[in-house]
Design an enzyme around this catalytic site. Structure first.
Site, short mmCIF file in Angstrom:
data_model
loop_
_atom_site.label_atom_id
_atom_site.label_comp_id
_atom_site.label_asym_id
_atom_site.label_seq_id
_atom_site.Cartn_x
_atom_site.Cartn_y
_atom_site.Cartn_z
N ARG A 251 -63.97 1.89 35.85
CA ARG A 251 -63.18 0.92 35.09
C ARG A 251 -62.07 1.56 34.27
O ARG A 251 -60.93 1.11 34.30
CB ARG A 251 -64.09 0.14 34.13
CG ARG A 251 -64.65 -1.13 34.70
CD ARG A 251 -65.95 -1.46 34.01
NE ARG A 251 -66.89 -0.38 34.26
CZ ARG A 251 -67.61 -0.29 35.37
NH1 ARG A 251 -67.54 -1.20 36.28
NH2 ARG A 251 -68.42 0.73 35.57
N THR A 252 -62.40 2.61 33.53
CA THR A 252 -61.40 3.18 32.63
C THR A 252 -60.22 3.70 33.43
O THR A 252 -59.06 3.41 33.15
CB THR A 252 -62.02 4.32 31.79
OG1 THR A 252 -63.16 3.80 31.12
CG2 THR A 252 -61.04 4.86 30.78
N LYS B 102 -61.45 26.33 39.17
CA LYS B 102 -61.20 27.78 39.29
C LYS B 102 -61.27 28.46 37.93
O LYS B 102 -60.89 29.61 37.78
CB LYS B 102 -59.81 28.01 39.92
CG LYS B 102 -59.69 27.46 41.33
CD LYS B 102 -58.24 27.48 41.79
CE LYS B 102 -58.07 26.62 43.05
NZ LYS B 102 -56.69 26.19 43.22
N ARG C 242 -60.37 12.14 30.55
CA ARG C 242 -61.82 12.04 30.28
C ARG C 242 -62.40 13.41 30.58
O ARG C 242 -62.03 14.05 31.58
CB ARG C 242 -62.48 10.99 31.16
CG ARG C 242 -64.01 11.05 31.03
CD ARG C 242 -64.69 9.92 31.73
NE ARG C 242 -64.46 8.66 31.02
CZ ARG C 242 -65.01 7.50 31.37
NH1 ARG C 242 -65.81 7.45 32.43
NH2 ARG C 242 -64.78 6.41 30.69
N HIS D 172 -64.68 6.94 22.58
CA HIS D 172 -64.02 6.24 23.68
C HIS D 172 -63.16 5.13 23.04
O HIS D 172 -63.50 3.94 23.13
CB HIS D 172 -65.08 5.66 24.62
CG HIS D 172 -64.55 5.24 25.96
ND1 HIS D 172 -63.20 5.23 26.27
CD2 HIS D 172 -65.20 4.82 27.08
CE1 HIS D 172 -63.06 4.81 27.53
NE2 HIS D 172 -64.25 4.56 28.03
#
Lengths: 306, 158
Positions: free
Chosen positions: A56-57, A85, A106, A134
């Site tokens: 959703r985000t 890496k 995120r 959030h």
């Protein structure tokens, strides 16, 4: 004023700006319902960096930017990016900020968004950092409540489920506690709201720990339900016991006020029975839909200059 | 009560006397200053000395030593009531109490293992003091978790 501002936690947004976001989100919602074309972000580029899974985000941020006439660059699979890496977040962000006008990130580690904002030359929006914050989810949660009640003052909000690891409730409680609200917390003892969140609250005396949902069913205006993750329990029998006490079925819902609403940041698993979906109090899908309008408003205010 | 009667070790010519250290914390003070037998300093240490008020304290004397801001911050976190005496030519030139800093840079390691400062990122930790009633906490600028004074003492004296 959100112009050029980083949004790392909900404390970065004043109450005045919260209401401006609502105003703009309502405006965009109307325009989109009339299929009006919006071009305020024409020529602007957003980078989305999701080092943790998101549906959703991520989709709503990318949709919001496209709907504003801007474009999005992204790393489709973080495992294929340079982070795998061993590149630091700091270096990844320095690079991404030279390619775009705004970054949404995120990351599984707490504080990653704050760090990113310090290394970025463009605004950074926190799309969730570990079990930290959030803030944009909070904005759309608040917007959904505000659309229904037109105010926060005088509301009784119950947060139920995993209040320890659920970052959405960590941001939401901070925001709601800035208004004249009463907040009840209902969770298993092992998943209670952490002290380091309670200690940030302006009015902690307005937050009450409740032993069971029954105590608050007929007095709450908003139920904010979060997912209790199976993996938090060593013994699955304990999970089974807990989920039974914190789940919403049609009987639970029928004991609520007619005017109450049920919110959930989604995805839901066992905590809200699908039979509840058709009840007028079930507001979680509308809440998810609001994510696009709220994020459009936010991007427009940060890059547009309101 | 004169120092000669109270202290069982001689005065120092140049250096620092860290006085009024919480009883039993002198070793921790030396530990945070990274002073051990191999660091070359001449060190005198008194533990559980009786004060004129009938309490106990520890005292550390370090010859030919200057203290930096960071070291003062470290001492304050181990022993917030400590006093610093700066000695030159056997005379106390300056005397002051340590004070807990409002903001602490690059001293405390965040105890939240999932804090980004514990990853290989080019940042130093920053903690800010918060008072909650009579309780003192330090909050991480990055992950926003808090640490109590006991947790900080454990962290910096490890």
């Amino acid at each position: 004023m959100l112009k050029k501002k980083d949004i790392v936690n909900i404390g970065d947004i004043s109450n005045e700006d919260i209401f401006k976001v609502f105003e703009n989100a309502s405006k965009f919602k109307k325009k989109l319902s009339k299929e009006e074309k919006i071009k305020t972000m024409d020529g602007k580029i957003m980078t989305t960096l999701f080092f943790e899974p998101s549906t959703r985000t991520r989709l709503s941020f990318e949709s919001a930017m496209h709907r504003l006439g801007g474009s999005v660059i992204t790393v489709s699979e973080p495992k294929s990016s340079s982070a795998s890496k061993g590149e630091t977040v700091a270096d990844t962000i320095r690079m991404a900020s030279s390619y775009s006008d705004i970054i949404v990130m995120r990351h599984p580690m707490e504080g990653a968004a704050r760090l990113a904002s310090e290394f970025s030359s463009v605004p950074v929006i926190n799309g969730g950092d570990g079990s930290g914050q959030h803030p944009t989810q909070t904005l759309l949660d608040l917007f959904t409540i505000w659309e229904k009640f037109g105010t926060f003052n005088g509301l009784h909000i119950t947060m139920a489920g995993d209040l320890k690891y659920g970052r959405t409730v960590h941001s939401l409680i901070r925001a709601l506690n800035r208004f004249d609200t009463t907040i009840s917390l209902v969770s298993p003892e092992s998943l209670e709201m952490p002290d380091h969140i309670i200690s940030t609250l302006k009015n902690p005396e307005k937050v009450i720990k409740s032993k069971s949902l029954d105590e608050v069913l007929n007095s709450s205006d908003v139920f904010y339900v979060t997912r209790i993750q199976k993996e938090r329990f060593v013994d699955l029998n304990d999970y089974a016991k807990v989920i039974g006490s914190y789940s919403f079925d049609i009987d639970t819902v029928s004991a609520m006020k007619e005017t109450a609403i049920i919110l959930h940041p989604l995805p839901r698993v066992d905590e809200i029975s699908p039979e509840v979906d058709n009840d007028p109090r079930a507001t979680y899908f509308k809440q998810a839909e609001n994510g696009v309008f709220v994020r459009m408003a936010l991007i427009d205010m940060i890059l547009g200059g309101e | 009560m004169s120092e000669e009667k109270t202290l069982k070790i001689s005065k120092i010519e140049d250096g620092i006397v860290i006085d009024h250290i919480n009883p039993g914390s002198a070793m921790e003070v030396l530990s945070v200053l990274k002073i051990n037998g191999k660091s070359g300093f001449t060190v005198s240490l008194l533990m559980n000395v009786r004060t004129s008020k009938g309490n106990s304290k520890d005292v550390v004397k370090i010859e030919k030593k200057n203290l930096r801001k960071k070291e003062l911050d470290l001492i304050s976190m181990v022993s917030p009531n400590a006093t610093i005496n700066i000695v030159e030519n056997f005379v106390i030139k300056e005397k002051f109490n340590v004070s807990l800093p409002e903001t602490v840079h690059d001293i405390i390691r965040c105890q939240n293992q999932n804090c980004v400062t514990n990853a290989k990122e080019p940042v130093k930790t920053v903690f800010t003091m918060e008072k909650k009633g009579d309780k003192l906490l330090y909050r991480c600028h990055y992950c926003e978790r808090t640490m109590t004074m006991d947790e900080i003492r454990n962290s910096i004296t490890k």
